[in-house]
Write an enzyme that holds these catalytic residues in place. Sequence first.
Site, PDB file in Angstrom:
ATOM      1  CE  LYS A 132       1.330  -0.863   9.182  1.00  0.00           C
ATOM      2  NZ  LYS A 132       1.005  -1.622   7.974  1.00  0.00           N
ATOM      3  CE1 TYR A 147      11.517  -3.758   2.470  1.00  0.00           C
ATOM      4  CE2 TYR A 147      11.768  -2.469   4.479  1.00  0.00           C
ATOM      5  CZ  TYR A 147      10.962  -3.013   3.497  1.00  0.00           C
ATOM      6  OH  TYR A 147       9.612  -2.822   3.542  1.00  0.00           O
ATOM      7  CE  LYS A 180       5.255  -1.593   8.920  1.00  0.00           C
ATOM      8  NZ  LYS A 180       4.272  -1.922   7.948  1.00  0.00           N
ATOM      9  NE  ARG A 186      -1.316   3.141   5.344  1.00  0.00           N
ATOM     10  CZ  ARG A 186      -1.693   3.176   4.082  1.00  0.00           C
ATOM     11  NH1 ARG A 186      -2.949   3.465   3.774  1.00  0.00           N
ATOM     12  NH2 ARG A 186      -0.833   2.926   3.108  1.00  0.00           N
TER      13      ARG A 186
END
Length: 320
Positions: free
Chosen positions: A193, A311, A246, A215
């Site tokens: 990720k 989505y 991701k 992050r």
Amino acid sequence: MSAFPVTRLRRLRQSGPLRDLVRETSLSVDDLVMPLFVAPEALPNERLPGLQRFTVDGVVAECEELVRLGIKAVILFGIPETKDEEGSGAWIDDGIVQQALRALRPRFPELLLTTDVCLCEYTSHGHCGVLADSLNGSEHIDNDASVELLARTAVSHVEAGADVVCPSDMMDGRVAAIRELLPQTPIVSYSAKYASAFYGPFRDAAGSAPSFGDRRGYQMDPGNVREAIRECELDVAEGADVLMVKPALPYLDVLRAIRDRFDLPLAAYNVSGEYAMLKAAAAAGDMDERAAVIESLTAIRRAGADIVFTYWAKEFAGWL
Ligand code: PBG
């Protein structure tokens, strides 16, 4: 191989049925996981057009429709009523995701209920773990304390009815900690990720943007692919069942590299920024949305993903 004029590759492109017959990559609702946001109050999602935050009742109604459309798997994200330093809303027994799971589990025995395991939607500071004071006095994320809370979160999801847990925090050792407490539960690990700008719309929707810093101290540097392999090796050793990359579209090479090295099922997360970008282009009349979505999802599958978190899952199912 004999050359032109004996070989003419256009021969197999002459008609729809022929093209269908020789297509190397398939795309079906069976491969897709639909993300759902659950919150105390319903809210249309301005950054992710067509998507919304559901209440627990709302998510039940939505799943009825998803099941009717043929969707077989969802991933739940929670937006709690209140946030605190430790992100306790993530693991408490009556947390928002736990409530949703208890409502969904008996009603949809056939629907695969997966959950995102992370603290960022639940912490007041918006980081994926808990804070500790580092030696130089500046705040940082305490890996091992966070891992304990993440494992607790995963257990509470399974107790409430989750079939599969998906840790997305990028702390070291979290898969091992979850595996120890949940020997029977499939773990889809967000293995590679990246610290990506493409999560922007999600963070807005989930109210999970970090209140300070970023992050990059735990998510991966976008320049790295060998490190992604190392993350996957560790996750395999710790007991992950499925690996994930991701975001998806900017990282197709990472998907391919992992596909070539590991025999575990591989997932890709087609993230909020990828969705918003294409929605905006379609709304501006720059592209045909349906064609662009099918092309994007096919590319993610072609790069090596067995499973795509997207989505578009619901809309895609409606097109079939
Ligand atoms: C939680 C989490 C995030 C996403 C999935 N799980 C946000 C983040 O890491 O900032 C992003 C999903 C998306 O952008 O669609 N850590």
